[in-house]
Scaffold this active site. Structure first.
Site, short mmCIF file in Angstrom:
data_model
loop_
_atom_site.label_atom_id
_atom_site.label_comp_id
_atom_site.label_asym_id
_atom_site.label_seq_id
_atom_site.Cartn_x
_atom_site.Cartn_y
_atom_site.Cartn_z
N SER A 1 0.71 -0.87 0.10
CA SER A 1 -0.11 0.03 -0.35
C SER A 1 1.06 0.97 0.02
CB SER A 1 -0.87 0.46 1.47
OG SER A 1 -1.49 -0.91 1.34
N THR B 1 -0.84 2.10 4.47
CA THR B 1 -0.46 3.70 4.57
C THR B 1 1.11 3.90 5.45
OG1 THR B 1 -2.57 4.05 2.62
CG2 THR B 1 -1.29 5.98 4.67
N THR C 1 -5.48 7.05 8.29
CA THR C 1 -5.01 5.76 7.29
C THR C 1 -6.31 5.42 7.32
OG1 THR C 1 -3.97 3.45 7.23
CG2 THR C 1 -4.52 4.03 9.25
N GLY C 2 -6.61 4.51 6.06
CA GLY C 2 -7.86 3.93 5.81
C GLY C 2 -8.72 4.95 4.47
N ARG D 1 -7.81 8.15 -9.23
CA ARG D 1 -8.60 8.52 -8.14
C ARG D 1 -7.08 9.14 -7.67
NH1 ARG D 1 -7.58 6.39 -2.53
NH2 ARG D 1 -9.40 6.50 -1.54
N THR E 1 1.72 7.01 -0.38
CA THR E 1 -0.16 5.72 0.03
C THR E 1 0.60 5.28 -1.45
OG1 THR E 1 -1.66 4.81 0.33
CG2 THR E 1 -1.48 7.20 0.01
C1 SD4 Z 1 -6.09 5.91 0.87
N1 SD4 Z 1 -5.96 6.57 3.43
O1 SD4 Z 1 -6.19 6.41 -0.25
C2 SD4 Z 1 -5.33 6.69 1.63
C3 SD4 Z 1 -5.41 4.61 1.48
C4 SD4 Z 1 -4.93 3.82 2.83
O2 SD4 Z 1 -3.92 1.57 3.81
O3 SD4 Z 1 -4.54 4.17 4.47
N2 SD4 Z 1 -4.30 2.42 3.34
O4 SD4 Z 1 -7.20 6.63 0.99
#
Ligand code: SD4
Length: 328
Positions: free
Chosen positions: A85, A188, A239-240, A216, A206
């Site tokens: 990631s 991330t 993160t997320g 995106r 990330t």
């Molecule tokens: C995103 N926040 O691009 C990032 C993804 C992520 O572990 O945290 N992945 O939405």
């Protein structure tokens, strides 16, 4: 209602006793207690935060710059071939192209970000170059790549890493796109650091969501969403599922809540409550926040269980489980 934070892993940085760091964590559950924060401190998301923190710590000792530290720390993760990631080894978008997002910010408000950038091994350093060498905050796509070339960043071959290629080939069988993040594939890295003098800096990098639409961009390069730093108050990173974090301006929200007197822990919990209220299908969405205030108190909270973070202080570098809104 907070899950008690668990000490998981022992110091990478040396000393075995973790009393100051642990005292800071315990105090989060009882905000009325007097501050037991600690400085300097480096905080980063997930277990890959341990080696990243170690590099950040070494850099802080070497140059004394918290900005250098948060850049050096996440560069470690950008090279981690196991991490799908972050960096060019990350999982691609649905066209099979890996595109990267990154941001860096200092407590005086200076910041730089890049998004949807290809072929650059260290987008965090490119984000820093945007901050230091342009009049802008954000460069994206081909413009970011051209700037990287002009700055002498090497262009990497556009080829998926063996692990990413394997996963992409599996995914192509169904090509089913569900913008759902489960705990297992959150990788991330967001890092925030506080030096001994109370200066703050943060970084976030990330490859974004696997199999995202081409073009995106997530929260990580959006100042205020994936990262926000203010020397007057504190710093936060996320993160997320980026879309859920952008919707509530998550990191900015946490810093502003701390400005109004909330502890880092209370601010992270309030941001999660807000995120839960503003996003549908919350059972399929994981998001987690980390925060530090200028006294060196830390906070962390996530929507679902499983979020952890690495905390480096003078006493060691440890992995800590964060609490969550929903229980397993
Ligand atoms: C995103 N926040 O691009 C990032 C993804 C992520 O572990 O945290 N992945 O939405």
């Amino acid at each position: 209602m907070l899950q008690r934070r668990k000490f998981i892993k022992q110091s990478l940085l040396g000393s075995a006793l973790l009393l100051p760091g642990m005292a800071a964590l315990e105090s989060q559950a009882s905000p009325s207690k007097k501050s037991s924060g600690t400085k300097p401190l480096i905080l980063s998301t997930w277990s890959h935060g341990l080696p990243a923190n170690a590099d950040a710590w070494a850099k802080l000792k070497q140059t004394g710059s918290i900005l250098d530290a948060v850049e050096a720390g996440v560069r470690n993760t950008e090279l981690d071939l196991e991490n799908l990631s972050v960096g060019l080894q990350g999982l691609p978008d649905r066209e099979g192209i890996t595109t990267l997002d990154a941001s860096i910010m200092q407590g005086d408000g200076s910041c730089g970000t890049v998004a949807f950038v290809r072929q650059v091994k260290h987008p965090i350093s490119l984000a820093r170059a945007v901050m230091e060498k342009t009049p802008h905050v954000m460069l994206v796509g081909e413009g970011a790549r051209q700037f990287a070339i002009a700055q002498g960043f090497p262009m990497e071959e556009e080829k998926l890493s063996p692990n990413a290629q394997k996963e992409y080939d599996k995914w192509k069988v169904t090509s089913q796109y569900k913008p759902i993040i489960n705990i297992e594939n959150h990788d991330t890295i967001g890092m925030i650091g506080l030096d001994a003098a109370g200066k703050l800096a943060g970084s976030c990098t990330t490859s974004g969501l696997a199999y995202k639409m081409h073009g995106r961009v997530g929260d990580s390069p959006i100042i205020g969403a994936g990262l926000f730093v203010d020397d007057e108050v504190g710093a936060a990173t996320a993160t997320g599922l980026g879309e859920s974090i952008i919707r509530i301006c998550g990191s900015f929200l946490i810093v502003e809540l701390m400005r109004q007197g909330r502890s880092p822990q209370e601010a992270c919990e309030e941001a999660v409550r807000r995120l839960v209220a503003k996003n549908k299908n919350i059972k399929d969405i994981q998001a987690g926040f980390l925060a530090v205030n200028k006294e060196g108190e830390v906070g962390a909270f996530a929507v679902h269980p499983g979020f952890n973070y690495a905390l480096a202080t003078d006493s060691g570098n440890v992995l800590v489980d964060a609490g969550s809104q929903f229980k397993s």
